[in-house]
Design a protein around this motif. Structure first.
Motif: not given
Length: 363
Positions: A37-40, A45-47, A356-360
């Protein structure tokens, strides 16, 4: 228009940068490691990147805005299971399946959905986590079970932009749950859904529903769209009720995206149910509705139409804040971008690991 995007893959986290009409991937972060998983966090502005390292367990890393360095932070920890409790689940973290930022009035607040079905909250940017015990101890949790994984999991977390204490989560397989008091209490909200893999007399039981993915329209927050194991559902009353939607090709799939300002516009990626899990007739397509599900347009321009076996996982159809830019990624490493609401798709030249995960990254 978004200038950056992120792909969490089986072998690292890739940061994509727009180059003219195309996208270029930089060198992967965490090369070789599965990133689940990834979160912006648009608030500061933290990743955040969640890793699933198998024998070495789940890990979570944070990168502050303006920095190139990742810092390992805490992961959710389950409490010991009471002795003698009739619960077949192992109370230990298997995977961080999704991450979500709290509301704009809650700096530092994060939510994490995990396997085996626990929801966790952090008030300090991931430095520590607390299990949301009110949901974990809900009597209905004993009915939850695994879908694609062996154990239940929380994969969708929808914070209401009008009220940060109102949060909806979706569980495979365990239904959709709403809190309006920051997690102190929860309501099972599945009226209208049907689990057709269950015996007929149990098909409408809430805690056995398998919502593959639920998304909320930010501009019309009462509107939610659900790609369910057994079809497509839409709610116009903040999940109080759900109505089933018919769509061409197939209503089975995993991914759904909703326009950030128009609750009537949503996208789905149809697949063949149930064991095959490939595009219909081996031709990749996207179904878009612009009228709340009354009709659909099937979009194929630029997508492979022969010998295609790409499956799009539930977190792999992303929409940017402009409402036009879409990013889609597959289990076989294909990645496609559209800048015109899905009318035309453009394949990225690079071949990626399973995504697994895609996000702008919307600033």
């Amino acid at each position: 228009m978004a200038e950056r995007a992120l792909l969490a893959t089986r072998k690292g986290l890739f940061e994509l940068t727009r180059q003219g009409d195309g996208w270029e991937p930089g060198r992967p972060h965490f090369p070789g490691d599965p990133v689940s998983a990834v979160l912006h966090d648009a608030r500061d502005g933290t990743l955040y990147a969640a890793l699933n390292l198998g024998h070495f367990g789940a890990k979570l890393h944070r990168r502050d805005a303006g920095s190139d360095a990742w810092t390992e932070v805490a992961v959710p920890v389950y409490p010991p299971k009471p002795e003698g409790l009739d619960d077949p689940l192992d109370w230990s973290l298997k995977q961080i399946w999704t991450l979500a930022a709290g509301g704009p009035d809650q700096p530092g607040v994060l939510w994490a959905g995990t396997l085996p079905g626990g929801l966790f909250r952090s008030a300090d940017r991931g430095a520590s986590w607390q299990l949301v015990e009110s949901l974990w101890h809900a009597p209905e949790r004993t009915q939850w079970f695994g879908g694609g994984y062996d154990t239940p999991g929380i994969h969708s977390i929808c914070v209401d932009p009008r009220d940060s204490n109102s949060v909806l989560v979706a569980v495979s397989c365990g239904g959709t749950w709403l809190t309006t008091d920051g997690g102190a209490t929860w309501q099972l909200r599945t009226k209208g859904m049907a689990a057709r893999y269950m015996p007929p007399e149990l098909a409408e039981q809430g805690a056995v529903q398998d919502p593959h993915r639920v998304v909320r329209c930010a501009g019309v927050p009462d509107v939610l769209w659900c790609q369910h194991h057994n079809g497509i559902w839409r709610s116009r009353d903040n999940a109080a009720t759900w109505e089933e939607i018919a769509a061409p090709l197939s209503t089975f799939g995993f991914a759904v995206a909703v326009h950030p300002q128009d609750g009537d516009t949503a996208w789905f990626v149809p697949a063949v149910a149930d064991q095959q899990r490939v595009p219909v007739e081996a031709a990749l397509a996207v179904n878009r509705t612009s009228d709340g599900g009354a009709s659909f347009v099937t979009q194929r321009h630029g997508l492979p139409q022969q010998h295609c076996y790409d499956l799009v996982y539930r977190h792999c159809l992303a929409i940017a804040a402009d409402g036009r830019s879409l990013l889609m990624a597959s289990t076989t490493g294909g990645v496609w971008f559209s800048g015109d609401s899905g009318e035309h798709w453009h394949a990225l030249a690079a071949r990626f690991p399973l995504v697994y995960y895609a996000t702008f990254v919307d600033n």
